[in-house]
Design a protein around this motif. Sequence first.
Motif, PDB file in Angstrom:
ATOM      1  N   PRO A 164     -12.585 -32.161  29.201  1.00  0.00           N
ATOM      2  CA  PRO A 164     -12.995 -30.845  29.743  1.00  0.00           C
ATOM      3  C   PRO A 164     -12.052 -29.977  30.504  1.00  0.00           C
ATOM      4  O   PRO A 164     -10.881 -30.651  30.988  1.00  0.00           O
ATOM      5  CB  PRO A 164     -13.969 -31.443  30.843  1.00  0.00           C
ATOM      6  CG  PRO A 164     -14.498 -32.622  30.278  1.00  0.00           C
ATOM      7  CD  PRO A 164     -13.249 -33.484  29.718  1.00  0.00           C
ATOM      8  N   THR A 201     -19.523 -29.680  30.061  1.00  0.00           N
ATOM      9  CA  THR A 201     -18.758 -30.264  30.880  1.00  0.00           C
ATOM     10  C   THR A 201     -17.784 -29.603  31.585  1.00  0.00           C
ATOM     11  O   THR A 201     -17.587 -29.671  32.757  1.00  0.00           O
ATOM     12  CB  THR A 201     -18.354 -31.879  30.260  1.00  0.00           C
ATOM     13  OG1 THR A 201     -19.565 -32.242  29.625  1.00  0.00           O
ATOM     14  CG2 THR A 201     -17.889 -32.475  31.464  1.00  0.00           C
ATOM     15  N   ASP A 222     -22.151 -38.808  34.064  1.00  0.00           N
ATOM     16  CA  ASP A 222     -22.347 -38.890  32.633  1.00  0.00           C
ATOM     17  C   ASP A 222     -23.402 -39.831  32.107  1.00  0.00           C
ATOM     18  O   ASP A 222     -22.968 -41.141  32.126  1.00  0.00           O
ATOM     19  CB  ASP A 222     -20.826 -39.016  32.239  1.00  0.00           C
ATOM     20  CG  ASP A 222     -20.889 -38.815  30.604  1.00  0.00           C
ATOM     21  OD1 ASP A 222     -22.055 -38.701  29.972  1.00  0.00           O
ATOM     22  OD2 ASP A 222     -19.953 -38.826  30.127  1.00  0.00           O
ATOM     23  N   ASP A 294     -25.089 -34.911  33.292  1.00  0.00           N
ATOM     24  CA  ASP A 294     -24.855 -34.503  32.142  1.00  0.00           C
ATOM     25  C   ASP A 294     -25.240 -35.226  31.050  1.00  0.00           C
ATOM     26  O   ASP A 294     -25.201 -36.691  31.164  1.00  0.00           O
ATOM     27  CB  ASP A 294     -23.032 -34.616  32.132  1.00  0.00           C
ATOM     28  CG  ASP A 294     -22.172 -33.663  31.144  1.00  0.00           C
ATOM     29  OD1 ASP A 294     -23.128 -32.886  30.318  1.00  0.00           O
ATOM     30  OD2 ASP A 294     -21.278 -33.605  30.819  1.00  0.00           O
TER      31      ASP A 294
END
Length: 511
Positions: A164, A201, A222, A294
């Motif tokens: 990211p 993300t 995550d 996420d």
Amino acid sequence: MKQPIHPDLLTKMDELGRRFPEFEKHRAALRELGSQIVFARPSKNPKFADCAVALVRFSGAIEAGFGLTRELLIFYAPHHDLQVRTYEAALAEIQTMDRKITPDIIFVSAPDPRLRTKLDDWSSSTPSLRAIPLSQDMDPNAMAFIGLIRDYVYSRDLFYETTPVRGARFFGRRTLLQSLRDDVLSQRVSGVFGLRKAGKTSVLFELADQMRQEKVIPILLDLEAFPSPPEDPTSEILADLRRRCLEELRDRKLRTKELAELSTSPSIVEFKTALQALLRRLAPDGIQLLIMLDEIEYLTPADKVDIAEGDMPRIAQLLASLRSLVQEASNFTFMLAGLTSAIIESGRLYGRPNPLFSWAKAYYVGPFARDEADDLALATGAKMGIEIEEKALEALFEASGGHAFLYRNFASEVVGALPTEVFRRIITRPLVLSRLMDWKAQVGGHISEMVQHVTRYYSTESVLLDVLREYPDEFLQLAEDEPQALRHLLDLGLVRKVEHHYELNSLLDLV
């Protein structure tokens, strides 16, 4: 650049020249190039008091050629055996400056015969950073100075990203970020959805960085790293949430008593009760907690369980507890992100009423708009001394469909075909098209995996894609019977409306 005349600066430069004779060689070479030293002082780090720094401002022509817009730092060290801790101190000097300077290029001068080898090794873990060696045997010729900069700046590939992006590398999505920021501050729960590698993300990371300036503590989890149904991941998620909250609060020297007294594997009720009590204690200081979950699709894998009636009630209970905290505490909210929006669109979730149904607000991270893609390409290319023609920008966008990862990846492929031994590098449309077939072969697997991911979580949408590909004349009628599925395809950027009909996004031509 005009020669400096301020007496304090001249005095400091004279002192630096007496301590480091090579400084005068550098200063002379820079003057030949129409560039100047504009700042000088000893290192502020007491452990490196024998070192010094200077700032150079290059001429307008050189800045334009290499995409420079700010001053660059030169770090001077007297060590014949430079150590990595000195290199780290040199990088830290960038942060000590009370003026804006180039953050990803630094010159280092030292009498170490292995200076180039060491700097290349130490900077290899940060591909966007260039540590340029000014060795003792360096050719004092001004053009040699330029050649050295060219070799290092042109060797960078700032388009290539596998993780990211954030900060100066983050482009576009400004309207989305503002909406999400407003939602957090107003305690509205949001869901951010999009294709794999579309930039979800990156949006979360950028939002978290912005929220820290608002006394918000962001916790990003995550969910791909946890067990997935039909194995119940709830206990592991709670344990990690507790640990991450404790770490963030301790880093800020804030109260942790309520969470610290919990067991390392608390129940849903225990976690909620402790967090609720802690939030009350933090509220008077304006501290807000934001939990960001996420890869939310790993809680709702439609190919493994019936997410409406499956036997996984603790997941629904966990989400209900988070919703309850939002309603009961004035300084807490949470956010979801992932591919599938089913978790906020289904009326039932694992045998219980879905606590997020028609409650959380959905946003979609689709392909870049053309102007966003152009901004990314032009700004990133400029930092590598690359010009990009308008027709080349058009070709990059058409080939990638504006998908964030594919756009960067294709631009990286094109950059790899540019020469490095010239002083002017230009990306043209013919160059872009010449790399297209090879690139398609390289990314075919990525696109197939992306489409398979859609098929796994969006079965109806997958059928509509097949119909549009094979029987486009029949698509409109079927799509009218499945308006939600059509909306998903449009929001995900897989399908686009052109006048009175629909077309597949060009990225699907890469499969």
